[in-house]
Design an enzyme around this catalytic site. Structure first.
Site, PDB file in Angstrom:
ATOM      1  N   CYS A   1      85.693  -5.045  60.214  1.00  0.00           N
ATOM      2  CA  CYS A   1      85.448  -6.401  59.713  1.00  0.00           C
ATOM      3  C   CYS A   1      85.766  -7.429  60.805  1.00  0.00           C
ATOM      4  CB  CYS A   1      86.205  -6.641  58.419  1.00  0.00           C
ATOM      5  SG  CYS A   1      85.374  -7.859  57.388  1.00  0.00           S
TER       6      CYS A   1
ATOM      7  N   HIS B   1      84.610  -2.082  55.090  1.00  0.00           N
ATOM      8  CA  HIS B   1      85.941  -1.467  55.140  1.00  0.00           C
ATOM      9  C   HIS B   1      85.871   0.022  54.777  1.00  0.00           C
ATOM     10  CE1 HIS B   1      88.288  -5.253  55.447  1.00  0.00           C
ATOM     11  NE2 HIS B   1      87.176  -5.746  54.928  1.00  0.00           N
TER      12      HIS B   1
ATOM     13  N   GLU C   1      88.055   2.143  55.181  1.00  0.00           N
ATOM     14  CA  GLU C   1      89.370   2.643  54.727  1.00  0.00           C
ATOM     15  C   GLU C   1      89.477   2.726  53.207  1.00  0.00           C
ATOM     16  OE1 GLU C   1      88.752  -0.251  56.170  1.00  0.00           O
ATOM     17  OE2 GLU C   1      90.074  -1.863  55.488  1.00  0.00           O
TER      18      GLU C   1
HETATM   19  N1  GLN Z   1      87.589 -13.460  58.476  1.00  0.00           N
HETATM   20  C1  GLN Z   1      86.414 -12.662  58.582  1.00  0.00           C
HETATM   21  C2  GLN Z   1      85.352 -13.061  57.568  1.00  0.00           C
HETATM   22  O1  GLN Z   1      85.636 -13.675  56.578  1.00  0.00           O
HETATM   23  C3  GLN Z   1      86.713 -11.193  58.490  1.00  0.00           C
HETATM   24  C4  GLN Z   1      87.228 -10.755  57.148  1.00  0.00           C
HETATM   25  C5  GLN Z   1      87.879  -9.406  57.155  1.00  0.00           C
HETATM   26  O2  GLN Z   1      88.275  -8.894  58.216  1.00  0.00           O
HETATM   27  N2  GLN Z   1      88.041  -8.815  56.002  1.00  0.00           N
HETATM   28  O3  GLN Z   1      84.204 -12.718  57.745  1.00  0.00           O
END
Ligand code: GLN
Length: 561
Positions: free
Chosen positions: A386, A512, A514
């Site tokens: 992310c 994600h 994970e």
């Molecule tokens: N801050 C980033 C976004 O909103 C990444 C979010 C995250 O890593 N879950 O896109």
């Protein structure tokens, strides 16, 4: 056949491991042929933990249907291997929001809306919600907090009423307490347990089963004493000894026949068990987990590393992927704020892979960029999740494409090269809670990419939690300079996976992975990443021994961990 309801409460202190106990009991019942789900009720006012800082609450877990939940749901999924949903995590905030919304809609027909009966009724309806779908034989409900807390009271009252309505054969209360060892007296003390069972009783709830967390073995005499003072049978006093690994807990509880005890109390008939559900694989998994395995070290670069629970699903994914690769993965937590281009080498020395973590806000971004650059230039296995992927793109845009000011508009709204930008539909979003791009979305994996060789599938679904995305305006230039866009969401034309094919293993994912690792089935990306880490370690070890010098694998933790 009635759905059976097991309520898990806690006493004496928080952090006794109600989540792990609930997940372990669920797993044992699953191994006896039951269809089980676990839900958590949290007595705080936030509608969900999505708006909470990880320092407050640990990781926010995300379900397929896009709920931002307590991290215990991650344990439930990893242990049961069954997805959870929005309905599996209810907070006081959600309960009140629903009641107040109904009140504004006029649903209470002029009545005074009160805690009793309206709030209690709302809680009860959520408690039986999943059970009434007919999809489950057993619903385990974990109540967050500790009995005696002011905010837990409505939940205990809801259980009391449900117990009366559903009958004692269909409900069971498992109470988790602490039996502390007093060094000075040289003995285990039962008084806190007695008091906490009495507190529960003062709410009209008699525990059926006591699960006693202790650092030492509870002998029969002690169990009898607890049983006598707490109105339970001695065999219903179960020891929850500290275990080396959370994955041993189901086995330790099975040794005390917890599953049989619970099934007898609830008159549950065992059913035939599908092979994937019996405990054989689990036992085998724990055997491999406990066997001595070579250690590899991965650097996890993030800004919440001081809080052990902030990256829970990531650290558990490494445990699971380690077992699958027959190695033990040690995580070196590195505070991104501490990293600079000048010191990154010193911090990453000896680590055989780098993971740049998800996150929000500008703190630590430069450190994350330095970690990406180091991994890319030194061809260390790299996984960006992310925000970690977004950093990989920013770093590539700056240092390979040559746009010095490339950035995400989350941090630099005026950049001329906003390679990461807010999603179109996010621009009009004002409310913070539950409004990100959340939950499972399709990802089309391009054939011929490393991602495809890992997934062995063209269509996958992965869980998301973000507002920003790769800016499509800059895609062509990134590709022209050697970045491969390996995964795309076709419906909204969003980049989901990027990789650098020149490198041994350099992958960034907007989602994600994970959240989808479960016992015996680690997420393929984690499994493959750890495999690459092992390969890289072998290579540097071989080089070092050829040079006659040992690799410096000294652990340098800037985080104090
Ligand atoms: N801050 C980033 C976004 O909103 C990444 C979010 C995250 O890593 N879950 O896109």
């Amino acid at each position: 056949m009635h759905t059976k309801y097991i309520f898990v409460t806690g006493g004496v202190t928080s952090s006794l491991g109600k989540g792990i106990f609930s997940a372990s009991l669920g797993r044992l019942l699953e191994a006896r042929g039951q269809r089980v789900t676990i839900q958590k009720f949290d007595p705080y006012i936030n509608v969900d933990p999505g708006t909470m800082n990880p320092y407050e609450h640990g990781e926010v877990y995300v379900t397929n249907d896009g709920a931002e939940t307590d991290l215990d749901l991650g344990h439930y999924e990893r242990f049961l291997g069954v997805p959870t949903s929005q309905a599996n995590n209810v907070t006081t905030g959600r309960v009140y929001l629903n009641v107040i919304t109904k009140e504004r809609e006029g649903a209470y027909l002029g009545k005074t809306v009160q805690v009793v009966p309206h709030i209690i009724d709302e809680i009860k309806s959520w408690m039986v919600n999943l059970g009434s779908t007919g999809q489950y034989d057993v619903v385990i409900t974990e109540i967050g907090g500790t009995v005696g807390d002011i905010e837990s009271q409505p939940y205990l009252e809801a259980i009391r009423q449900l117990r009366y309505e559903l009958g004692s054969k269909n409900t069971l209360i498992a109470h988790l307490t602490l039996v502390p060892y007093l060094q000075a007296a040289g003995e285990l003390k039962t008084k806190p347990t007695q008091h906490s069972v009495k507190t529960l009783l003062s709410h009209g709830l008699q525990a059926d089963l006591l699960l006693c967390r202790a650092e030492h073995q509870l002998d029969l005499e002690l169990r009898r004493k607890i049983a006598r003072f707490c109105n339970v049978a001695p065999e219903a006093v179960v020891a929850a000894m500290d275990a080396e690994s959370i994955y041993e807990v189901p086995i330790l509880l099975k040794e005390q026949e917890l599953d049989t005890l619970v099934m007898e109390k609830l008159s549950i008939e065992p059913k035939d068990v599908a092979v994937e559900h019996n405990l054989d694989n689990w036992i085998e998994f724990v055997k491999r987990l406990k066997s001595s395995r070579e250690e590899v070290e991965v650097a996890l670069v993030g800004k919440y590393v001081e809080h052990q629970d902030a990256y829970k699903s990531i650290s558990e994914s490494f445990v699971l992927a380690g077992v699958a690769n027959n190695v033990s993965v040690r995580i070196r937590y590195i505070l991104s704020d501490d990293l600079t281009e000048a010191n990154v080498e010193e911090h990453l020395q000896g680590a055989a892979g780098v993971l740049v973590a998800p996150g929000f806000g500008e703190r630590g971004i430069d450190g994350k960029l330095a970690a990406v650059q180091y991994a890319r230039l030194n061809d260390l296995p790299f996984l960006g999740i992310c925000l970690g992927m977004q950093c990989a793109i920013i770093e590539f845009a700056r240092n390979v494409v040559g746009w010095d000011d490339a950035h995400s508009t989350e941090f630099e709204p005026d950049s001329l090269h906003p390679v990461i930008d807010i999603m179109e539909e996010q621009k009009k979003v004002v409310l913070k809670g539950g409004t990100m791009r959340l939950g499972a979305y399709d990802c089309h994996v391009e054939k011929g990419t490393k991602a495809y060789s890992i997934y062995q599938a063209e269509e996958v679904k992965e869980r998301h939690r973000h507002r920003y995305e790769v800016n499509n305006k800059f895609r062509a230039e990134l590709e022209n300079h050697g970045m491969r866009l390996a995964g795309l969401n076709k419906a909204s034309n969003l980049v989901e996976i990027v990789e650098l094919p020149e490198k041994r293993w350099f992958i960034g994912v907007q989602f994600h992975p994970e959240y989808r690792s479960v016992v015996d089935r680690p997420h393929p990306l984690f499994k493959s990443f750890v495999e690459a880490v092992v390969g890289y370690k072998k290579e540097i070890d071989a080089k070092a021994s050829a040079n006659g010098s040992a690799v410096n694998s000294k652990t340098i933790t800037s985080s104090g961990l």
